[in-house]
Structures are given as C-alpha cells and as structure tokens.
Enzyme design. Structure first.
Site, mmCIF file in Angstrom:
data_model
loop_
_atom_site.group_PDB
_atom_site.id
_atom_site.type_symbol
_atom_site.label_atom_id
_atom_site.label_comp_id
_atom_site.label_asym_id
_atom_site.label_seq_id
_atom_site.Cartn_x
_atom_site.Cartn_y
_atom_site.Cartn_z
ATOM 1 N N ASP A 100 0.842 -1.196 0.000
ATOM 2 C CA ASP A 100 0.000 0.000 0.000
ATOM 3 C C ASP A 100 0.880 1.250 0.000
ATOM 4 O OD1 ASP A 100 0.817 -0.869 2.527
ATOM 5 O OD2 ASP A 100 -0.744 0.249 3.561
ATOM 6 N N ASP A 103 7.459 3.924 2.710
ATOM 7 C CA ASP A 103 7.747 5.117 3.507
ATOM 8 C C ASP A 103 9.277 5.212 3.663
ATOM 9 O OD1 ASP A 103 7.790 7.017 5.551
ATOM 10 O OD2 ASP A 103 6.076 6.202 6.600
ATOM 11 N N THR A 107 10.896 -1.837 5.013
ATOM 12 C CA THR A 107 10.062 -3.038 4.847
ATOM 13 C C THR A 107 10.265 -3.636 3.455
ATOM 14 O OG1 THR A 107 8.420 -2.072 6.329
ATOM 15 C CG2 THR A 107 7.705 -3.952 5.001
ATOM 16 N N ASP A 159 -4.217 2.442 7.694
ATOM 17 C CA ASP A 159 -4.897 2.756 8.954
ATOM 18 C C ASP A 159 -4.129 3.775 9.774
ATOM 19 O OD1 ASP A 159 -2.694 0.946 9.579
ATOM 20 O OD2 ASP A 159 -3.532 0.892 11.586
ATOM 21 N N ARG A 165 -9.257 2.021 7.836
ATOM 22 C CA ARG A 165 -8.705 1.186 6.757
ATOM 23 C C ARG A 165 -9.667 1.073 5.578
ATOM 24 N NH1 ARG A 165 -3.980 -1.667 7.636
ATOM 25 N NH2 ARG A 165 -3.650 -2.323 9.783
#
Ligand code: PRP
Length: 179
Positions: A100, A103, A107, A159, A165
């Site tokens: 999604d 940043d 990850t 979220d 969400r």
C-alpha cells in the site's frame, strides 16, 4: 473512528483510474512471461491488491506475506520481522510484491531480500503510495501509484491505529485527530 472525517488527499475516482493504468502497464510488461505471483503485504495492501489483481489481463496467482516492524509511532527502527511467509512455492516464478505504501523503505528492502531467498525468476515491486521524502534506504520500486508528501494517510487499506482502513479514498489524518 476519527472524530472528524479525514480530508481527501486522493479521491476514489483518482485511485480507480490509477489502478487501471498500473494494471495495464503490468499486464503489458508481463505479457510474454507466463504467470505472475502477486505477493500482498498484510495488512495494508489488501484492498489495493484486490482491485489491482482483478484488473490484470495476464495469468496470476495470489500470495500473502505478513511482517511487523519495530519502532514506535511514525519512527521506524529499520528492523523488520517476518510474521507469515508465502504459502505457495514461488521458486522460478515471476514475483510482484504489492504494497500500500513505501515510507522509509526498510520493509520493502527486507521483503525483496526475503523473496529472493525463495529463488524466483524475478522480483519486482509495486506500491500505491510512495513517500520519497521519507526514504532512509534505497529501494527499487518498479510501479508507483502516487508520490505523496509526508502526511499521515489513511483509507484504501491504510490505517491510523487500525482506524479508517476501509475508507474508500486516501485521507489525511491531522495532528488533532491523532489520539
Ligand atoms: C506499512 C506499509 C508497509 C510499511 C512501509 O505497514 O504497509 O508495509 O508500513 O513502511 P516503511 O517503508 O517505513 O518500511 P504497517 O507497519 O503500517 O502495517 P499494516 O500494513 O499492517 O497496517
């Protein structure tokens, strides 16, 4: 629920149009490669993955992976832990990681390494949202829906403390609503 409805950053119609474009681009790029494995990163990618996967015109299968990152609030320590690996065999397959948001990039960097350890034919990545200003590590992001400023965003899978969400658009959570 937040006390006020988040302001719209990206509307439902804008998302739908961009997802159509991404699906067309991905379908074109993989047209001669056989089947594609879409690996959705839980939880945030579930709505984007559902919409993107249904718009592809190439053969595809779906896997999920779950990770958790160490850190507090909006700070990322850089350490990522695998919570759930893919269930199917992806050795020799073309893999597209579906996020999604990217940043800091920690990850995705971890996930690309993880996927490569399964010896796939190729690994690429796709994120609906990218906060380029927040990047801490360099990652190869092959498909980007929208580049966005450094705001806390919710909706379409994202979220804030598990709220919002399922909002149909990408909204901004203002500091006063972060309780
Ligand atoms: C979000 C998002 C990515 C990650 C990106 O997940 O879905 O997986 O953060 O951040 P990074 O680029 O700084 O590493 P989150 O931890 O919010 O979990 P969730 O998807 O379960 O809500």
């Amino acid at each position: 629920m937040t006390s006020t409805k988040p302001d719209v950053m990206i509307s439902e119609a804008q998302i739908a149009q961009r997802v159509d474009e991404l699906a067309a681009e991905i379908s074109h790029d993989y047209a001669d490669k056989g089947s594609l494995v879409l690996v959705g990163v839980l939880k945030g990618s579930f709505i984007f993955l559902a919409d993107l996967s249904r718009r592809l015109t190439i053969p595809r299968t779906i896997e999920f992976i779950a990770v958790s990152s160490y850190g507090s609030g909006s700070r990322h320590s850089g350490a990522v832990r695998l919570v759930m690996d893919v269930r199917g065999n992806i050795e020799g397959r073309h893999v597209l990681i579906v996020e999604d948001i990217v940043d800091t990039g920690h990850t995705l960097k971890y996930l690309v390494g993880m996927m490569k350890s399964h010896r796939p034919a190729s690994v690429r990545s796709c994120a609906l949202l990218h906060k380029a200003d927040r990047a801490e590590v360099e990652v190869d992001l092959d498909y980007i829906g929208f580049s966005i400023p450094d705001e806390w965003v919710v909706g379409y899978g994202l979220d804030y403390a598990e709220r919002d969400r399922t909002l149909p658009y990408i909204g901004i959570v203002h500091p006063d609503d972060r309780k």
